[in-house]
Write an enzyme that holds these catalytic residues in place. Sequence first.
Site, PDB file in Angstrom:
ATOM      1  N   HIS A 363       0.799  -1.234   0.000  1.00 42.55           N
ATOM      2  CA  HIS A 363       0.000   0.000   0.000  1.00 42.55           C
ATOM      3  C   HIS A 363       0.827   1.277   0.000  1.00 42.55           C
ATOM      4  CE1 HIS A 363      -4.008  -1.793   0.859  1.00 42.55           C
ATOM      5  NE2 HIS A 363      -3.287  -2.730   1.449  1.00 42.55           N
ATOM      6  N   LYS A 554      -7.692  14.448   4.256  1.00 39.79           N
ATOM      7  CA  LYS A 554      -6.821  13.274   4.274  1.00 39.79           C
ATOM      8  C   LYS A 554      -5.746  13.515   5.320  1.00 39.79           C
ATOM      9  CE  LYS A 554      -5.939  14.146  -0.148  1.00 39.79           C
ATOM     10  NZ  LYS A 554      -5.968  12.948  -0.960  1.00 39.79           N
ATOM     11  N   ARG A 555      -4.969  12.462   5.665  1.00 38.74           N
ATOM     12  CA  ARG A 555      -3.881  12.661   6.606  1.00 38.74           C
ATOM     13  C   ARG A 555      -2.962  13.788   6.113  1.00 38.74           C
ATOM     14  NH1 ARG A 555      -3.266   8.823  10.834  1.00 38.74           N
ATOM     15  NH2 ARG A 555      -1.360   9.958  11.320  1.00 38.74           N
ATOM     16  N   LYS A 560       1.479  14.536   0.326  1.00 37.68           N
ATOM     17  CA  LYS A 560       0.122  14.848  -0.132  1.00 37.68           C
ATOM     18  C   LYS A 560      -0.020  16.325  -0.493  1.00 37.68           C
ATOM     19  CE  LYS A 560      -1.856  11.117   2.715  1.00 37.68           C
ATOM     20  NZ  LYS A 560      -2.551  10.193   1.805  1.00 37.68           N
ATOM     21  N   THR A 662      -8.342   6.792  -1.910  1.00 36.28           N
ATOM     22  CA  THR A 662      -9.717   6.304  -2.007  1.00 36.28           C
ATOM     23  C   THR A 662     -10.681   7.466  -1.749  1.00 36.28           C
ATOM     24  OG1 THR A 662      -9.428   5.533   0.263  1.00 36.28           O
ATOM     25  CG2 THR A 662      -9.363   3.863  -1.467  1.00 36.28           C
ATOM     26  N   LYS A 666     -14.398   8.746  -3.440  1.00 37.12           N
ATOM     27  CA  LYS A 666     -15.622   9.116  -2.716  1.00 37.12           C
ATOM     28  C   LYS A 666     -16.111  10.495  -3.160  1.00 37.12           C
ATOM     29  CE  LYS A 666     -13.692   6.410   0.985  1.00 37.12           C
ATOM     30  NZ  LYS A 666     -12.761   6.457   2.138  1.00 37.12           N
TER      31      LYS A 666
HETATM   32  C1  26V Z   1       2.835   6.172   4.897  1.00 37.79           C
HETATM   33  C2  26V Z   1       3.828   6.814   5.545  1.00 37.79           C
HETATM   34  C3  26V Z   1       4.494   7.880   4.824  1.00 37.79           C
HETATM   35  C4  26V Z   1       5.805   8.203   5.438  1.00 37.79           C
HETATM   36  C5  26V Z   1       5.658   8.359   6.905  1.00 37.79           C
HETATM   37  C6  26V Z   1       5.231   7.091   7.579  1.00 37.79           C
HETATM   38  C7  26V Z   1       4.170   6.439   6.849  1.00 37.79           C
HETATM   39  C8  26V Z   1       3.500   5.417   7.442  1.00 37.79           C
HETATM   40  C9  26V Z   1       2.497   4.795   6.765  1.00 37.79           C
HETATM   41  C10 26V Z   1       2.163   5.155   5.508  1.00 37.79           C
HETATM   42  C11 26V Z   1       1.066   4.495   4.752  1.00 37.79           C
HETATM   43  C12 26V Z   1       0.803   3.108   5.171  1.00 37.79           C
HETATM   44  C13 26V Z   1      -0.057   2.396   4.239  1.00 37.79           C
HETATM   45  C14 26V Z   1      -1.279   3.148   3.790  1.00 37.79           C
HETATM   46  O1  26V Z   1      -2.125   3.558   4.531  1.00 37.79           O
HETATM   47  N1  26V Z   1      -1.390   3.299   2.487  1.00 37.79           N
HETATM   48  C15 26V Z   1      -2.552   3.871   1.825  1.00 37.79           C
HETATM   49  O2  26V Z   1      -3.359   2.784   1.407  1.00 37.79           O
HETATM   50  C16 26V Z   1      -4.532   3.216   0.752  1.00 37.79           C
HETATM   51  C17 26V Z   1      -5.353   1.983   0.466  1.00 37.79           C
HETATM   52  O3  26V Z   1      -4.712   1.172  -0.456  1.00 37.79           O
HETATM   53  C18 26V Z   1      -4.178   3.988  -0.494  1.00 37.79           C
HETATM   54  O4  26V Z   1      -5.361   4.437  -1.105  1.00 37.79           O
HETATM   55  C19 26V Z   1      -3.280   5.173  -0.151  1.00 37.79           C
HETATM   56  O5  26V Z   1      -2.848   5.803  -1.334  1.00 37.79           O
HETATM   57  C20 26V Z   1      -2.089   4.695   0.650  1.00 37.79           C
HETATM   58  O6  26V Z   1      -1.320   5.794   1.120  1.00 37.79           O
END
Ligand code: 26V
Length: 823
Positions: A363, A554-555, A560, A662, A666
């Site tokens: 992801h 969003k976060r 982003k 996602t 929406k």
């Molecule tokens: C991202 C980051 C960015 C750097 C800082 C630490 C950190 C920790 C976790 C994450 C993301 C973790 C996985 C996640 O949530 N991915 C999201 O998954 C969604 C469902 O597939 C997708 O639509 C998003 O684009 C994706 O960011």
Amino acid sequence: MPVDSCPLHSLDTGDISCSIREHVTHSLGKPCREASQRDVATALSLTLRDRLVDKMLETRDRYRESRAKRMYYLSIEYLLGRCLGNNIYNLKIQGEMGALLHGWGYELEDIREFERDPALGNGGLGRLAACFLDSLATLDMPGCGYGIHYEYGLFKQSIENDRQVERPDYWMAEGMPLQLERRDQSVIVPLYGRVENHQTPDGSYLPLWVDWQDLVGVPYDIPIAGFGGQTVNYLRLFAAHSTDSFNMEIFDQGDYIKAVHQKIYSELISKILYPNESISFGKELRLVQEYFLVFCSLRDITRRFLKQNRNIEELPEYTAIQLNDTHPALTVAELMRLLVDERRVPWDRAWNITTSTLAFTNHTLMPEALEMWSVELLEKVLPRHLQIIYEINRRFLDSIRQSGPVDDAKIRRMSLIDENHGKQVRMAHLAVVGSHSVNGVSKLHSELVKTVLFPDYAALWPGKFNNKTNGVTPRRWLYKANPGLAGLITEAIGETWITDLDELQKLVPLAEDAAFRERFAAVKRNAKVRLAGFVAKTTGIVISPDALYDMQAKRIHEYKRQLLNVMHVIHDYLRITEDGYLPPTPRVYVFAGKAAPGYFEAKEIIHLICRLARVINADKRASEHLKVVFAADYRVSLAEKLIPAADVSEQISTAGTEASGTGNMKFSLNGALTIGTLDGANIEIREAVGEENFYLFGLTTPEVERHLAEGSYDPWEYYRKHPEIRRVLDSISAGRFSPDEPTAFHWIFEKLLAKNERYLHLADFMSYIEAHERIGMEYARPDVWMRKAVLNTARMGYFSSDRTIREYAKDIWGIKPIPPRGA
Ligand code: 26V
């Protein structure tokens, strides 16, 4: 017990009314005349639970009888959102319930507000898992979710003195009436200890994991109703407790304090969901959480499987396990341990079973989010698993060496162990090697998974890699969240779209129908009036429903690019106040999102947005044209309020950084137009809705890659060349939005102009403001705008999570619908 002696509960309104009163009296112990609104909400939830449980048991019998293959979704996060309203809508009794409560002097909408969001997830990944559960149940598919029953969900955000403040989210404060505790199915989980090397009588290696400590995983089931309520699957969440036997042993030894410490430690395991931090690895408790999820789930899966008198070697024929990112990647080692150590299956056969059962979804491409666990920590917490990981690695690297000449660099790249900064296990490599399928979550992302993340593996196993573009459930995100639009659509084309979203295509001709467009516009305006009421109540800011509502929810993360949005807002503001510019449309910019508590830049971005809002909203010269709102505590229930009211959706990540997104789906489904880059699923959304109905800007992924590889991005060049950029950055740097603290945001100036700025904000700024310019002009022509808005909704059918789940079921899991007889 006598069977079939009680009548099943029905969905008849009279029956439900009776059950609610029963629950107020007998479950809550109050006379009905004293029931508060909260009591009614609880009793209503319990009433629905009775009905869902009946169907859940029926569904379970149906699956058992069919002896069909099942799928288990392993995810460390689930962002379910409120359940009461969703269940009412999925049972299709919203009209009846509204009328019943109204007759008692309550409004269903108010009653629903009493439920806390179970926020057991950070963002996209957890919400996707929740959409998938909804789709599995709606499609009558035998699939259930496994997760952790966190006591505290993602922190609650409030804004104090223009800054984010985090508070713990004790989501079960008022109880969770929907869940069923299943103490009888608790699992004992071993961890820590050491491995003793022994030999079997025939001389083969016999490892013994000894001196381990244990804790208990207690399952809680949350029923998941499919649309129509015929199939009810469940989400099983495990809570960690201490074992009585362990405590007793230490108590008996007289070490009372140690026993109490042990108990506290055990219960800490499921205490809190970790927020996404830049570097969250290395935290022992998080590793134990991941293992706890994996162990409990696998025990439960194999117990159910073996109860059906099957041989463990048949596991992959009847079981598919999907690993939602690498958090449950220890499943590879735990399943091997279970097979090899406990069931004495020879290694090669065990490996075959493991890889045929498991599949893995990636992801994120962000390097800092790729999990690694130090060998040292694994050795301490899971000594036997570490041995198994080493053995998997040894055999794997041997097999590559045997298949032809390879250089050492390639071996080092492919190894499960990273030796660059001490020895660390690469969890993504473990998941790739241990699974038969590896997928990304949008077309672009799945390509990048092959070319950027795992090029060596993709060359070795090209058939393993595939794409499953994300989707969202139309039940929550249109039918329930936007009843006005749902009603208009149903009136126009019938209600089949709820379970067959491609039906929305039938709205395409209506985009040319002026009367329909007007009704569509009226629905949007209504949603904006409601949101304006909510914003006034929660922030005191007055916004007009006639302005364009531009949203980024969003976060908060640098990739982003909320800062790009902020820069554009400042640009607009300065043009209005300094250049006498009159924008064609008044605008309201809405921001929402949480920043990880330890992520300085993200928190400062929130601070800047709040400061900006304060300055702009108080400036009489701008107030007719421009408002800025930061909506605090973004979560599923807030998303359901924001999204129906959006005119413009901001999807502006640097190309190649957002795996899919996602929220983008929406918004567009609810008739917002996207301003976006060619990133993640934006690309597919744009293809689906038509490029004339999407505001594209920015560099492409190859252009971004080239800049980063060659170091050719020079932000100062943009600064020098474009007075617009200069003015915006200078205003931030000069403290225009923080007069009491002039240097507060100077770091942003420095960061955006740094040579190594990773997200190329300035490179995209001019094309971004140009796209916004077009938005302003086109919004001022309602028929032009509304045609595009209708076409967005009409062409989003592909992005239903039902489609996504069908693809997973067919290509990866090999599971089929098991509908009720006669359905
Ligand atoms: C991202 C980051 C960015 C750097 C800082 C630490 C950190 C920790 C976790 C994450 C993301 C973790 C996985 C996640 O949530 N991915 C999201 O998954 C969604 C469902 O597939 C997708 O639509 C998003 O684009 C994706 O960011």
